[in-house]
Design an enzyme around this catalytic site. Sequence first.
Site, PDB file in Angstrom:
ATOM      1  CG  ASP A 208      15.073 -68.661 -35.921  1.00 46.15           C
ATOM      2  OD1 ASP A 208      14.453 -68.511 -37.094  1.00 46.15           O
ATOM      3  OD2 ASP A 208      14.887 -67.655 -35.101  1.00 46.15           O
ATOM      4  CD  GLU A 256      17.166 -67.577 -40.412  1.00 47.68           C
ATOM      5  OE1 GLU A 256      16.574 -66.722 -41.165  1.00 47.68           O
ATOM      6  OE2 GLU A 256      17.234 -67.513 -39.205  1.00 47.68           O
TER       7      GLU A 256
HETATM    8  C1  GLC Z   1      14.365 -66.378 -38.474  1.00 43.20           C
HETATM    9  C2  GLC Z   1      13.268 -66.863 -38.868  1.00 43.20           C
HETATM   10  C3  GLC Z   1      11.966 -65.794 -38.824  1.00 43.20           C
HETATM   11  C4  GLC Z   1      11.673 -65.349 -37.346  1.00 43.20           C
HETATM   12  C5  GLC Z   1      13.039 -64.749 -36.824  1.00 43.20           C
HETATM   13  C6  GLC Z   1      13.277 -64.685 -35.527  1.00 43.20           C
HETATM   14  O1  GLC Z   1      14.888 -65.493 -39.212  1.00 43.20           O
HETATM   15  O2  GLC Z   1      13.048 -67.381 -40.212  1.00 43.20           O
HETATM   16  O3  GLC Z   1      10.745 -66.233 -39.603  1.00 43.20           O
HETATM   17  O4  GLC Z   1      10.917 -64.187 -37.209  1.00 43.20           O
HETATM   18  O5  GLC Z   1      14.138 -65.775 -37.210  1.00 43.20           O
HETATM   19  O6  GLC Z   1      12.883 -65.847 -34.815  1.00 43.20           O
END
Ligand code: GLC
Length: 541
Positions: A208, A256
């Site tokens: 994440d 991500e």
């Molecule tokens: C990422 C997740 C999202 C979350 C953020 C903070 O972007 O996909 O849903 O709110 O991180 O953890």
Amino acid sequence: MTLSAWWRHAAIYELYVQSFADGDGDGIGDLAGVRARLPYLADLGIDAIWFSPWYPSPRSDAGYDVADYRSIDPAFGTLADADALIAEAHALGIRTIIDVVPNHCSDRHRWFQAALAAGSGSPERERFWFRPGRGPGGDLPPNDWRSIFGGPAWTRTTTPDGTPGEWYLHLFAPEQPDFNWASPQVRQEFEDILRFWFDRGVDGVRIDSAALLTKDPALPESEGPSPYTDRDDVHDIYRAWRTVADKYPDRVLIGEVWLPDAARLARYLRRDELHTVFNFPYLCCPWDAAELRAVIGSTLEFHAAASAPPTWVLSNHDVDRHVSRYGRNDTSFGLDRRDHSQPVDLDLGTRRARAAALLTMALPGAAYLYQGEELGLWEVEDIPDELRQDPIWHRTRGADPGRDGSRVPLPWSGLEPPFGFTTGEPWLPQPKEWRELTVEAQSAEAQPGSMLALYRRALRIRRAEFAAAAMTWLPAPGGVLAFDRGGVACVVNLSPAPVELPAGEILLASGPLSGDPVSGDRASGGLLPPDTSAWVRTVSR
Ligand code: GLC
């Protein structure tokens, strides 16, 4: 690592646990619900599931505020349930990927609680970013950083005697304090967490907010280059994680990473770092042939240079569902400009989403599906304000509609909400129009052209035809994308006029072809209408 490693060409299903299926009637999806529906996923034809965070969490950000990284939220089940789920999925040929959230934890995490209790200057506070405020009395935050969810990125603590204390950093909600990745304890802890889950049999990790972990220790004001996005020193972390992952067979690290610059993105794919990253430029791209071709071209190019497989994704739990995006005037997407005030033509959006599914599944590399896209669900834009949960909506006071509309529980069966999702009250309300989109309705024999039927067939053909095949662009008129994968042409018509298909056997079409009003799937030959795709076997076997 071989070129046939599973993650190089997998179809990966993002399963958003609280909205998938509820096994105990509390209105929140859980692991019992997932276990009961594993046959559905096996039948759909996916290769792996990525689970949204399943850890104990006060859910200030839907589980992305983790209170304990080595356990399961009691609302979802137990660690034993997770072990059983991993084993049952494996028995069905489905791998499991978990979500690891390393940028921040929950303010209920024992380390943060210990940091609050220990006070300023303590080793406990070294694992986070605590700083005195500026100005008289320290009333101003340590710098001007803004939270990605709106408002300042700093919150002030209160000391045990009730007086205001230091401030702590949170790039997201105040309930999500950022870890200090300069702390060796933080690094050690996450390497242990990876081993904990790899030892339990999970096949991969989705990381994440992967580009945000390290911060400029001087905490400068935010003008100029970002003091926390994509810093060079973040890569040391992933080199260490890769060393951990490589101790296990066939594990995958997926980042991500929201970065517009392909060259910067490619750095995460270096040989000793992550295996893959999400392709957000593809997701954000408007429904436009030239722009899509450019994004696909640049994706292929920088992945080839990195010897990494490209990935393709149209939707996830943070973005407006693509049925709705493609039904708007502006079909592009940006996290910072969610706009629910535009009219949506759902028929048009659905037609394009069907065409986009065949494009996505024909491209070489891994494809990500977000639960519900196989049902053609749309973004629910009219959730009553008092039911909205997303901190983005709350922290921007509704200026940003937030992400709840993509997280509405799945419709499984029946004619009324909760459509078999739960025996209780779903945590977000489902539109009553989804009665036509339930798994049950779309599985009916009378519905061979449903979105679900299209996904099932597409995933089967993808597996059989495309796994190892190279991709070559084919000549095509303006507004049309056409490429070959091992003797099968994928043709996508984004122009306003029908186009002729190449001669051959039509394996699948996203909609009826001109001259055959009955069924796109079984049609042969003819013209490909606007906003439609087809897979045509041009070379007989
Ligand atoms: C990422 C997740 C999202 C979350 C953020 C903070 O972007 O996909 O849903 O709110 O991180 O953890």
